[in-house]
Design an enzyme around this catalytic site. Structure first.
Site, PDB file in Angstrom:
ATOM      1  CB  CYS A 201     -11.167 -29.894  -7.750  1.00 32.99           C
ATOM      2  SG  CYS A 201     -12.504 -30.393  -6.657  1.00 32.99           S
ATOM      3  CD1 TRP A 234     -10.390 -36.923 -10.700  1.00 35.56           C
ATOM      4  CD2 TRP A 234      -9.579 -35.231 -11.918  1.00 35.56           C
ATOM      5  NE1 TRP A 234     -11.310 -35.902 -10.660  1.00 35.56           N
ATOM      6  CE2 TRP A 234     -10.842 -34.849 -11.393  1.00 35.56           C
ATOM      7  CE3 TRP A 234      -8.878 -34.329 -12.712  1.00 35.56           C
ATOM      8  CZ2 TRP A 234     -11.409 -33.604 -11.633  1.00 35.56           C
ATOM      9  CZ3 TRP A 234      -9.452 -33.087 -12.953  1.00 35.56           C
ATOM     10  CH2 TRP A 234     -10.682 -32.727 -12.428  1.00 35.56           C
ATOM     11  CB  THR A 268     -14.478 -37.196  -6.398  1.00 34.26           C
ATOM     12  OG1 THR A 268     -14.554 -37.888  -5.140  1.00 34.26           O
ATOM     13  CG2 THR A 268     -15.715 -37.536  -7.211  1.00 34.26           C
ATOM     14  CE1 TYR A 332     -18.191 -28.139 -10.920  1.00 30.56           C
ATOM     15  CE2 TYR A 332     -18.301 -26.747  -8.971  1.00 30.56           C
ATOM     16  CZ  TYR A 332     -17.557 -27.431  -9.925  1.00 30.56           C
ATOM     17  OH  TYR A 332     -16.191 -27.384  -9.870  1.00 30.56           O
TER      18      TYR A 332
END
Length: 462
Positions: A201, A234, A268, A332
């Site tokens: 990320c 995650w 996130t 993105y």
């Protein structure tokens, strides 16, 4: 593309239209075979629209209070093999999870079992139904298990971040309380917090770059999730026992659900957790590096650079805003777009801004002269991923970064700095963007290129 939870008559009519076109006409099925007693005005359907017209649908049916069934899955022929089926099923799963179901059952046509297995369904080849038009195999998927509580947390952008126009609209950050010394702010305290990141990320990587440059790894612990996001979000699969040793969780959504049981956004990275309370306190990647650079200054190592000098803050903030909308998130918005129009619009924005940056860097080593700043960290994390992943995964393929003289030298120059190089994991970047069930790569083929040794080649800036 837009996904609807069909609750109105016209929306249900869209579901019926797709089933008639894709199944009744497509497979020459009788109408009274495709439609049955479960098709009622109160039945739940999910419908995918393209420019307002229905192109895919499925029907939801309750087996018991904890188990639901997804059935009558249909996609118009011209939209197959374009990721629409995955988009549809993930939308249905989100709805069923919010309704409190713990398990989903699908009787899959035998040729489609592999598709559902890639979405996390487990097939039972001893439960085969050959009594109908199709040979069907029983599959099921758990939405929870006894060791995890993922609450209402989303694990896919498909649920809430695709607009009706097909535009990707990134979710707002939920936990934004700033660090500081004033009432209501998060106290600046050594050994109080844990930063969770993944080298995939860009938003998370820039936190760890700042940590290394400033020396904050000594006062804030760092945990790492695997680069391939799973169906449950995650995962701490890099740790012993697949559990974070400090937080005691396997999946990041667990701690989001524990912090706010009503939270329905994605969990996130980066995430900052208060290890005393075991609660998420900040996931505001827009401002985190600024906190590390300012209010955490008492903990900076000797000789740490001033990445956010007071006399440049207004200009840095203005440039960072441009970088986010047109470069960092720009790739993105191009790559996650669900319409050609949105893709092309954002594709053009990205390359116009890269051309502008190329010209700017013709006059200086860094974005603000010869001194490294917060803006350089933010631009680097996108540039270093561009040729390795975004050209393929996000369809930003007009030019590579190595096709720009100044941007290419600038990227190599930053890569030569240990804090940047040590946080750049090319294998993790490729695996995260190009494999896993969130990608359109059903066989998980990992590209061998490009030659990343080129990032270590001489640049003319040092």
């Amino acid at each position: 593309m837009e996904i609807l939870r069909a609750t109105e008559t016209w929306q249900q009519a869209g579901a019926y239209y797709v089933r008639i076109e894709a199944m009744v006409k497509g497979f020459n099925l009788p109408m009274n075979g495709e439609f049955d007693e479960h098709d009622t005005p109160s039945t739940h359907y999910v419908v995918v629209l393209d420019e307002g017209l229905p192109i895919a649908t499925c029907r939801l049916f309750e087996i018991d209070k904890e188990t639901a069934k997804i059935e009558r899955v249909a996609v118009l022929k011209e939209y197959r093999k374009k990721g629409i089926g995955k988009f549809l099923i993930e939308g249905a799963e989100e709805w069923l999870q919010e309704e409190g179901y713990k398990k989903i059952v699908i009787n899959s046509r035998d040729e489609a079992v592999g598709f559902y297995e890639r979405l996390g369904y487990i097939a039972d080849y001893n439960r085969i139904d050959e009594g109908g038009v199709f040979t069907c195999i029983y599959t099921e998927k758990s939405l929870t298990d006894s060791e995890e509580n993922l609450g209402k947390v989303s694990t896919s952008e498909a649920a809430h971040e695709i607009a009706g126009s097909g535009a990707f609209v990134r979710q707002e950050n939920r936990f934004v309380t700033p660090f500081g010394n004033e009432e209501g702010q998060l106290p600046v305290e050594a050994n109080r917090y844990r930063l969770i990141w993944t080298p995939l990320c860009p938003w998370a990587t820039r936190q760890v770059i700042a940590f290394k440059l400033l020396g904050l790894e000594e006062v804030i612990s760092v945990g790492k999730v695997a680069p391939v996001r799973t169906e449950k979000g995650w995962e701490f699969s890099l740790d012993e026992g697949n559990v974070d040793p400090i937080l005691g969780i396997r999946y990041l959504p667990e701690i989001y659900a524990a912090t706010d049981p009503e939270y329905t956004g994605r969990a996130t990275v980066p995430t900052v957790v208060d290890v005393k309370t075991k609660k998420v306190v900040n996931n505001d990647y827009h401002h985190l590096t600024n906190y590390w650079e300012t209010v955490w200054k008492p903990f900076h190592k000797q000789g740490a650079p001033d990445l956010y000098p007071e006399h440049l803050r207004k200009e840095i903030d203005e440039l960072n805003n441009i970088l986010f909308h047109e470069v960092n998130n720009g790739v993105y918005k191009a790559g996650f777009a669900k319409s050609q129009e949105e893709y092309e619009k954002n594709f053009d924005i990205v390359y116009r801004r890269l051309d502008w940056l190329e010209e700017r860097l013709d006059k200086s080593r860094y974005l603000f002269g010869d001194a490294l700043t917060d803006s350089d960290i933010r631009l680097y994390v996108t540039l270093i991923r561009f040729d390795v992943a975004y050209v393929f995964s996000h369809n930003t393929n007009l030019r590579r970064i190595r096709d720009y003289e100044n941007l290419w030298n600038y990227t190599k120059d930053l890569y030569s700095i240990p804090a940047f190089r040590e946080t750049t994991d090319f294998d993790a970047i490729k695996r995260g963007y190009l494999t896993g069930d969130k990608t359109e790569n059903p066989y998980n083929i990992l590209p061998l290129g490009p030659d990343v040794s080129a990032y270590s080649f001489f640049n003319n800036l040092a």
